[in-house]
Scaffold this motif. Structure first.
Motif, PDB file in Angstrom:
ATOM      1  N   MET A   1       0.831  -1.179   0.000  1.00  0.00           N
ATOM      2  CA  MET A   1       0.000   0.000   0.000  1.00  0.00           C
ATOM      3  C   MET A   1       0.880   1.249   0.000  1.00  0.00           C
ATOM      4  SD  MET A   1      -3.017   0.763   2.627  1.00  0.00           S
ATOM      5  CE  MET A   1      -3.427   2.385   3.016  1.00  0.00           C
ATOM      6  N   GLU A   2       0.537   2.210  -0.840  1.00  0.00           N
ATOM      7  CA  GLU A   2       1.308   3.433  -0.957  1.00  0.00           C
ATOM      8  C   GLU A   2       1.068   4.345   0.233  1.00  0.00           C
ATOM      9  OE1 GLU A   2       0.009   5.241  -4.547  1.00  0.00           O
ATOM     10  OE2 GLU A   2       1.958   4.993  -5.449  1.00  0.00           O
ATOM     11  N   LYS A   3       2.099   5.048   0.628  1.00  0.00           N
ATOM     12  CA  LYS A   3       1.947   6.038   1.686  1.00  0.00           C
ATOM     13  C   LYS A   3       1.665   7.386   1.029  1.00  0.00           C
ATOM     14  CE  LYS A   3       4.565   3.977   5.308  1.00  0.00           C
ATOM     15  NZ  LYS A   3       5.367   4.260   6.458  1.00  0.00           N
ATOM     16  N   HIS A   4       0.639   8.052   1.532  1.00  0.00           N
ATOM     17  CA  HIS A   4       0.279   9.355   0.988  1.00  0.00           C
ATOM     18  C   HIS A   4       1.020  10.441   1.748  1.00  0.00           C
ATOM     19  CE1 HIS A   4      -2.874   7.716  -1.508  1.00  0.00           C
ATOM     20  NE2 HIS A   4      -3.300   7.013  -0.463  1.00  0.00           N
ATOM     21  N   SER A   5       1.449  11.423   1.036  1.00  0.00           N
ATOM     22  CA  SER A   5       2.154  12.534   1.674  1.00  0.00           C
ATOM     23  C   SER A   5       1.151  13.448   2.380  1.00  0.00           C
ATOM     24  CB  SER A   5       2.941  13.327   0.642  1.00  0.00           C
ATOM     25  OG  SER A   5       2.055  14.003  -0.217  1.00  0.00           O
TER      26      SER A   5
ATOM     27  N   LYS B   1      -2.899  14.413   1.479  1.00  0.00           N
ATOM     28  CA  LYS B   1      -3.986  14.318   2.461  1.00  0.00           C
ATOM     29  C   LYS B   1      -4.671  15.666   2.664  1.00  0.00           C
ATOM     30  CE  LYS B   1      -2.121  10.431   5.048  1.00  0.00           C
ATOM     31  NZ  LYS B   1      -1.567   9.983   6.334  1.00  0.00           N
ATOM     32  N   ALA B   2      -3.878  16.727   2.694  1.00  0.00           N
ATOM     33  CA  ALA B   2      -4.439  18.056   2.874  1.00  0.00           C
ATOM     34  C   ALA B   2      -5.284  18.458   1.664  1.00  0.00           C
ATOM     35  CB  ALA B   2      -3.336  19.074   3.104  1.00  0.00           C
TER      36      ALA B   2
ATOM     37  N   ALA C   1      -8.549  16.558   1.814  1.00  0.00           N
ATOM     38  CA  ALA C   1      -9.413  17.128   2.854  1.00  0.00           C
ATOM     39  C   ALA C   1     -10.027  18.442   2.394  1.00  0.00           C
ATOM     40  CB  ALA C   1      -8.619  17.327   4.136  1.00  0.00           C
ATOM     41  N   THR C   2      -9.249  19.267   1.710  1.00  0.00           N
ATOM     42  CA  THR C   2      -9.762  20.542   1.193  1.00  0.00           C
ATOM     43  C   THR C   2     -10.844  20.308   0.151  1.00  0.00           C
ATOM     44  OG1 THR C   2      -7.606  21.533   1.582  1.00  0.00           O
ATOM     45  CG2 THR C   2      -9.099  22.726   0.129  1.00  0.00           C
ATOM     46  N   CYS C   3     -10.624  19.370  -0.741  1.00  0.00           N
ATOM     47  CA  CYS C   3     -11.635  19.050  -1.762  1.00  0.00           C
ATOM     48  C   CYS C   3     -12.929  18.554  -1.117  1.00  0.00           C
ATOM     49  CB  CYS C   3     -11.102  18.018  -2.739  1.00  0.00           C
ATOM     50  SG  CYS C   3      -9.825  18.653  -3.830  1.00  0.00           S
ATOM     51  N   LEU C   4     -12.808  17.722  -0.110  1.00  0.00           N
ATOM     52  CA  LEU C   4     -13.997  17.219   0.584  1.00  0.00           C
ATOM     53  C   LEU C   4     -14.735  18.336   1.303  1.00  0.00           C
ATOM     54  CD1 LEU C   4     -12.713  13.830   2.032  1.00  0.00           C
ATOM     55  CD2 LEU C   4     -14.371  14.165   0.199  1.00  0.00           C
ATOM     56  N   LEU C   5     -13.993  19.265   1.892  1.00  0.00           N
ATOM     57  CA  LEU C   5     -14.612  20.392   2.581  1.00  0.00           C
ATOM     58  C   LEU C   5     -15.409  21.253   1.607  1.00  0.00           C
ATOM     59  CD1 LEU C   5     -14.872  22.160   5.172  1.00  0.00           C
ATOM     60  CD2 LEU C   5     -12.876  23.384   4.315  1.00  0.00           C
ATOM     61  N   PHE C   6     -14.788  21.601   0.476  1.00  0.00           N
ATOM     62  CA  PHE C   6     -15.492  22.427  -0.503  1.00  0.00           C
ATOM     63  C   PHE C   6     -16.669  21.689  -1.122  1.00  0.00           C
ATOM     64  CE2 PHE C   6     -11.401  24.914  -0.940  1.00  0.00           C
ATOM     65  CZ  PHE C   6     -11.889  26.002  -0.235  1.00  0.00           C
TER      66      PHE C   6
END
Length: 63
Positions: free
Chosen positions: A1-5, A9-10, A13-18
């Motif tokens: 599994m790839e690790k996300h930077s 992640k930020a 999270a910003t896309c989900l918020l908007f």
């Protein structure tokens, strides 16, 4: 599994918020077809027109 930077992640999270904000804004639309607004009343427009005519005569008389 790839690790996300942290940046990835930020950005997610910003896309989900908007997206959630825009979705909520779409749900709050209030349409009342039977309700009239104050500027749709012809009596108000007649009153404003009379007021402007009187104001024009008052302004014209003070030379």
């Amino acid at each position: 599994m790839e690790k996300h930077s942290l940046l990835t992640k930020a950005s997610i999270a910003t896309c989900l918020l908007f997206t959630s904000t825009f979705a909520k804004a779409q749900l709050d639309i209030d349409i009342d077809l039977g309700k009239t607004e104050w500027y749709e009343d012809p009596k108000i427009w007649v009153g404003v027109a009379i007021f402007l005519v009187v104001l024009a005569f008052i302004a014209r008389g003070k030379k």
